[in-house]
Design a protein around this motif. Structure first.
Motif, PDB file in Angstrom:
ATOM      1  N   LEU A  22       0.887  -1.161   0.000  1.00  0.00           N
ATOM      2  CA  LEU A  22       0.000   0.000   0.000  1.00  0.00           C
ATOM      3  C   LEU A  22       0.924   1.209   0.000  1.00  0.00           C
ATOM      4  CD1 LEU A  22      -2.669  -1.182   2.609  1.00  0.00           C
ATOM      5  CD2 LEU A  22      -2.458  -1.701   0.183  1.00  0.00           C
ATOM      6  N   LEU A  23       1.130   1.771  -1.169  1.00  0.00           N
ATOM      7  CA  LEU A  23       2.135   2.839  -1.339  1.00  0.00           C
ATOM      8  C   LEU A  23       1.482   4.198  -1.119  1.00  0.00           C
ATOM      9  CD1 LEU A  23       4.941   3.856  -2.298  1.00  0.00           C
ATOM     10  CD2 LEU A  23       4.033   3.818  -4.611  1.00  0.00           C
ATOM     11  N   MET A  24       1.860   4.828  -0.029  1.00  0.00           N
ATOM     12  CA  MET A  24       1.339   6.160   0.319  1.00  0.00           C
ATOM     13  C   MET A  24       2.395   7.198   0.036  1.00  0.00           C
ATOM     14  SD  MET A  24      -0.077   6.389   4.097  1.00  0.00           S
ATOM     15  CE  MET A  24      -1.541   5.615   4.590  1.00  0.00           C
ATOM     16  N   ARG A  25       2.064   8.186  -0.731  1.00  0.00           N
ATOM     17  CA  ARG A  25       3.010   9.299  -0.934  1.00  0.00           C
ATOM     18  C   ARG A  25       2.649  10.402   0.052  1.00  0.00           C
ATOM     19  NH1 ARG A  25       6.154   7.860  -5.140  1.00  0.00           N
ATOM     20  NH2 ARG A  25       7.374   9.718  -4.702  1.00  0.00           N
ATOM     21  N   VAL A  26       3.638  10.831   0.819  1.00  0.00           N
ATOM     22  CA  VAL A  26       3.412  11.835   1.871  1.00  0.00           C
ATOM     23  C   VAL A  26       4.505  12.907   1.768  1.00  0.00           C
ATOM     24  CG1 VAL A  26       2.292  10.259   3.504  1.00  0.00           C
ATOM     25  CG2 VAL A  26       4.765  10.433   3.505  1.00  0.00           C
ATOM     26  N   PRO A  27       4.168  14.148   2.167  1.00  0.00           N
ATOM     27  CA  PRO A  27       5.216  15.175   2.100  1.00  0.00           C
ATOM     28  C   PRO A  27       6.393  14.805   3.000  1.00  0.00           C
ATOM     29  CG  PRO A  27       3.137  16.089   2.984  1.00  0.00           C
ATOM     30  CD  PRO A  27       2.885  14.655   2.636  1.00  0.00           C
ATOM     31  N   GLY A  85       1.443  11.239  17.166  1.00  0.00           N
ATOM     32  CA  GLY A  85       0.283  12.056  17.533  1.00  0.00           C
ATOM     33  C   GLY A  85      -0.148  13.038  16.452  1.00  0.00           C
ATOM     34  N   GLU A  86       0.586  13.116  15.340  1.00  0.00           N
ATOM     35  CA  GLU A  86       0.272  14.089  14.298  1.00  0.00           C
ATOM     36  C   GLU A  86      -0.531  13.425  13.170  1.00  0.00           C
ATOM     37  OE1 GLU A  86       2.759  17.165  11.369  1.00  0.00           O
ATOM     38  OE2 GLU A  86       3.683  15.330  12.061  1.00  0.00           O
ATOM     39  N   THR A  87      -1.474  14.162  12.574  1.00  0.00           N
ATOM     40  CA  THR A  87      -2.186  13.680  11.379  1.00  0.00           C
ATOM     41  C   THR A  87      -1.753  14.532  10.196  1.00  0.00           C
ATOM     42  OG1 THR A  87      -4.086  13.048  12.725  1.00  0.00           O
ATOM     43  CG2 THR A  87      -4.451  13.296  10.349  1.00  0.00           C
ATOM     44  N   LEU A  88      -1.386  13.866   9.120  1.00  0.00           N
ATOM     45  CA  LEU A  88      -0.909  14.564   7.914  1.00  0.00           C
ATOM     46  C   LEU A  88      -1.825  14.228   6.752  1.00  0.00           C
ATOM     47  CD1 LEU A  88       2.899  13.970   7.345  1.00  0.00           C
ATOM     48  CD2 LEU A  88       1.765  16.139   7.749  1.00  0.00           C
ATOM     49  N   LEU A  89      -1.958  15.129   5.804  1.00  0.00           N
ATOM     50  CA  LEU A  89      -2.654  14.783   4.567  1.00  0.00           C
ATOM     51  C   LEU A  89      -1.627  14.192   3.607  1.00  0.00           C
ATOM     52  CD1 LEU A  89      -5.104  17.755   3.887  1.00  0.00           C
ATOM     53  CD2 LEU A  89      -5.571  15.514   4.895  1.00  0.00           C
ATOM     54  N   GLY A  90      -1.921  12.972   3.129  1.00  0.00           N
ATOM     55  CA  GLY A  90      -1.036  12.348   2.148  1.00  0.00           C
ATOM     56  C   GLY A  90      -1.389  12.809   0.746  1.00  0.00           C
ATOM     57  N   ARG A  91      -0.568  12.387  -0.220  1.00  0.00           N
ATOM     58  CA  ARG A  91      -0.802  12.827  -1.603  1.00  0.00           C
ATOM     59  C   ARG A  91      -1.573  11.774  -2.414  1.00  0.00           C
ATOM     60  NH1 ARG A  91       2.040  17.265  -1.457  1.00  0.00           N
ATOM     61  NH2 ARG A  91       4.202  17.379  -0.740  1.00  0.00           N
ATOM     62  N   SER A  92      -1.257  10.469  -2.199  1.00  0.00           N
ATOM     63  CA  SER A  92      -1.930   9.428  -2.996  1.00  0.00           C
ATOM     64  C   SER A  92      -1.738   8.072  -2.334  1.00  0.00           C
ATOM     65  CB  SER A  92      -1.343   9.386  -4.415  1.00  0.00           C
ATOM     66  OG  SER A  92       0.029   9.048  -4.342  1.00  0.00           O
ATOM     67  N   LEU A  93      -2.589   7.113  -2.721  1.00  0.00           N
ATOM     68  CA  LEU A  93      -2.462   5.727  -2.232  1.00  0.00           C
ATOM     69  C   LEU A  93      -2.607   4.802  -3.426  1.00  0.00           C
ATOM     70  CD1 LEU A  93      -2.391   3.620   0.107  1.00  0.00           C
ATOM     71  CD2 LEU A  93      -4.870   3.718   0.093  1.00  0.00           C
ATOM     72  N   GLN A  94      -1.623   3.884  -3.592  1.00  0.00           N
ATOM     73  CA  GLN A  94      -1.710   2.887  -4.668  1.00  0.00           C
ATOM     74  C   GLN A  94      -1.492   1.494  -4.095  1.00  0.00           C
ATOM     75  OE1 GLN A  94       1.457   4.990  -6.979  1.00  0.00           O
ATOM     76  NE2 GLN A  94       0.329   4.173  -8.728  1.00  0.00           N
ATOM     77  N   HIS A  95      -2.140   0.492  -4.691  1.00  0.00           N
ATOM     78  CA  HIS A  95      -1.902  -0.914  -4.339  1.00  0.00           C
ATOM     79  C   HIS A  95      -0.968  -1.480  -5.398  1.00  0.00           C
ATOM     80  CE1 HIS A  95      -5.343  -0.064  -1.894  1.00  0.00           C
ATOM     81  NE2 HIS A  95      -5.440  -1.305  -1.443  1.00  0.00           N
ATOM     82  N   LEU A  96       0.257  -1.845  -5.017  1.00  0.00           N
ATOM     83  CA  LEU A  96       1.241  -2.305  -6.002  1.00  0.00           C
ATOM     84  C   LEU A  96       1.905  -3.591  -5.521  1.00  0.00           C
ATOM     85  CD1 LEU A  96       2.968   1.142  -6.746  1.00  0.00           C
ATOM     86  CD2 LEU A  96       1.282  -0.035  -8.164  1.00  0.00           C
ATOM     87  N   PRO A  97       2.227  -4.522  -6.434  1.00  0.00           N
ATOM     88  CA  PRO A  97       2.873  -5.775  -6.028  1.00  0.00           C
ATOM     89  C   PRO A  97       4.276  -5.542  -5.455  1.00  0.00           C
ATOM     90  CG  PRO A  97       2.225  -5.846  -8.359  1.00  0.00           C
ATOM     91  CD  PRO A  97       1.982  -4.460  -7.877  1.00  0.00           C
ATOM     92  N   GLY A  98       4.577  -6.248  -4.363  1.00  0.00           N
ATOM     93  CA  GLY A  98       5.898  -6.118  -3.748  1.00  0.00           C
ATOM     94  C   GLY A  98       6.241  -7.360  -2.934  1.00  0.00           C
ATOM     95  N   VAL A 156       3.846   1.154   2.802  1.00  0.00           N
ATOM     96  CA  VAL A 156       5.077   1.828   2.364  1.00  0.00           C
ATOM     97  C   VAL A 156       4.801   3.330   2.285  1.00  0.00           C
ATOM     98  CG1 VAL A 156       6.842   1.965   0.551  1.00  0.00           C
ATOM     99  CG2 VAL A 156       5.647  -0.201   0.965  1.00  0.00           C
ATOM    100  N   MET A 157       5.458   4.075   3.137  1.00  0.00           N
ATOM    101  CA  MET A 157       5.263   5.529   3.139  1.00  0.00           C
ATOM    102  C   MET A 157       6.476   6.159   2.460  1.00  0.00           C
ATOM    103  SD  MET A 157       4.403   7.661   6.539  1.00  0.00           S
ATOM    104  CE  MET A 157       3.049   6.679   7.104  1.00  0.00           C
ATOM    105  N   VAL A 158       6.239   6.850   1.361  1.00  0.00           N
ATOM    106  CA  VAL A 158       7.361   7.477   0.647  1.00  0.00           C
ATOM    107  C   VAL A 158       7.263   8.990   0.796  1.00  0.00           C
ATOM    108  CG1 VAL A 158       8.553   7.748  -1.568  1.00  0.00           C
ATOM    109  CG2 VAL A 158       7.430   5.593  -1.018  1.00  0.00           C
ATOM    110  N   GLU A 159       8.303   9.577   1.380  1.00  0.00           N
ATOM    111  CA  GLU A 159       8.328  11.025   1.602  1.00  0.00           C
ATOM    112  C   GLU A 159       8.774  11.735   0.321  1.00  0.00           C
ATOM    113  OE1 GLU A 159      10.473  12.091   5.222  1.00  0.00           O
ATOM    114  OE2 GLU A 159      10.365   9.998   5.810  1.00  0.00           O
ATOM    115  N   ASP A 160       8.514  13.048   0.251  1.00  0.00           N
ATOM    116  CA  ASP A 160       8.955  13.824  -0.914  1.00  0.00           C
ATOM    117  C   ASP A 160      10.464  13.711  -1.109  1.00  0.00           C
ATOM    118  OD1 ASP A 160       6.430  14.556  -1.468  1.00  0.00           O
ATOM    119  OD2 ASP A 160       6.580  16.617  -0.725  1.00  0.00           O
ATOM    120  N   SER A 161      11.192  13.464  -0.025  1.00  0.00           N
ATOM    121  CA  SER A 161      12.650  13.340  -0.108  1.00  0.00           C
ATOM    122  C   SER A 161      13.071  12.017  -0.751  1.00  0.00           C
ATOM    123  CB  SER A 161      13.250  13.377   1.292  1.00  0.00           C
ATOM    124  OG  SER A 161      12.821  12.233   2.010  1.00  0.00           O
TER     125      SER A 161
END
Ligand SMILES: Nc1ncnc2c1ncn2[C@@H]1O[C@H](COP(=O)(O)OP(=O)(O)OP(=O)(O)O)[C@@H](O)[C@H]1O
Length: 315
Positions: A20-25, A31-44, A103-108
């Motif tokens: 579950l690939l989440m793109r996040v800033p 304790g923090e809630t962030l708005l993510g950019r997108s969510l994809q289901h990808l084989p891994g 899988v959380m992928v940051e902008d970095s």
């Protein structure tokens, strides 16, 4: 030697996960809630990724793995089958669900991963099927996302059958002394190299020291991947630091798996270790320019089109 001159047979034992690939800033604080950019289901899953990397480099791959009897399992098998991977030895679990990785992928381009292994933990080894798959195989490739007892038994059988074992001992866990002499080629990242040896590994010099310590335990040859710093390969002939290719990284997920698969296929085709490591460097550089695990793994023709990495330095 052309990259596609032969199609070696390769047997892979390992994990299959739906990512579950989440793109996040950036990663959220506690304790923090962030708005993510997108969510994809990808084989891994490391096993699936390494199998796909081998297949896309032109190897005939047999995969031993286990998924649930569910939609994720169906989707993973369909994706692997589209890459021409033999799935006769992929088992279905009636009660455990297919493995999932958040899988959380940051902008970095940094990633943070949590794995729920599910059916991966109930995979078993059918020794007759395994023995048949090993016949004529140029390499047996495995990692540590499957139960350790199964991995250890498979490594011992592969070595006894004369099939070179490529082990990527990730995620890191304590391993018995008897395992190391059964390994033809060990592929570790810098964190694993440091943890398995207790030595500091911040650069190529530290990586060579760690590789030599692992060779003293009986491993025949070692590759330490160093992220954007490239990789070090050490065998009885040479200790070499291979710089990485300069690319715009967007997601490093599966970089190590892409590297391991490309290295294993090159070795199975008869390449020397430094040459095989350079193939891994070129394949992994392409992988990090694309999002996701299996969708980011390049084909042989794409790797052929990549420039040669900068000259290596002997250490
Ligand atoms: N930013 C980058 N630029 C170019 N190549 C990279 C970069 N990051 C990784 N690579 C390539 O990928 C290889 C493997 O990367 P790394 O050492 O991070 O493995 P890893 O920690 O197992 O990766 P992952 O767990 O993300 O799959 C490196 O040896 C290098 O060739």
């Amino acid at each position: 030697m052309s990259s596609t001159s032969t199609s070696p047979a390769i047997v892979v034992l390992g994990s299959l996960n739906m990512d579950l690939l989440m793109r996040v800033p950036r990663a959220p604080q506690a304790g923090e809630t962030l708005l993510g950019r997108s969510l994809q289901h990808l084989p891994g899953g490391k096993g699936g990724n390494q199998a796909v990397s081998c297949a896309r480099q032109g190897a005939a791959v047999t995969l031993i793995a286990r998924v649930g009897r569910d939609a994720d399992g169906d989707a993973l098998c369909a994706a692997l089958s589209a890459d021409g991977i033999r799935l006769d030895a992929v088992q279905r679990d009636d009660t455990e669900a297919t493995g999932v990785a958040l899988v959380m992928v940051e902008d970095s381009a940094q990633n943070r991963i949590v794995v729920i292994p599910g059916a991966n933990l109930t995979v078993t080894l059918d020794e007759a099927v395994f023995a048949q798959a090993l016949q004529g195989a140029g390499a047996f490739v495995t990692q540590l996302e499957s139960p350790l007892s199964v991995v250890l038994r498979a490594v011992a059988l592969a070595q006894a059958a004369g099939c070179p074992v490529v082990l990527n001992p990730s995620p890191m866990q304590p391993l018995p002394d008897a395992l190391w002499p059964q390994i033809d080629t060990l592929v570790v990242n810098e964190v694993e190299a440091a943890e398995y040896t207790g030595l500091p590994v911040a650069d190529g010099i530290g990586a060579v020291a760690a590789a030599r310590a692992l060779m003293q335990r009986g491993v025949r040859r070692v590759v330490v991947t160093l992220g954007a710093q490239g990789a070090v390969s050490v065998d009885a002939q040479a200790a070499v630091w291979h710089p990485s290719l300069k690319v715009q990284a967007v997601d490093t997920t599966a970089a190590g798996d892409t590297f391991t698969g490309a290295l294993a296929v090159a070795l199975a085709r008869g390449a020397a270790l430094p040459e095989a490591a350079r193939r891994g460097i070129r394949a992994a550089a392409l992988c990090v320019t694309r999002p996701g695990a299996q969708p980011s793994i390049p084909h042989a023709s794409e790797v052929d089109a990549m420039p040669e990495p900068p000259p290596w330095s002997a250490l």
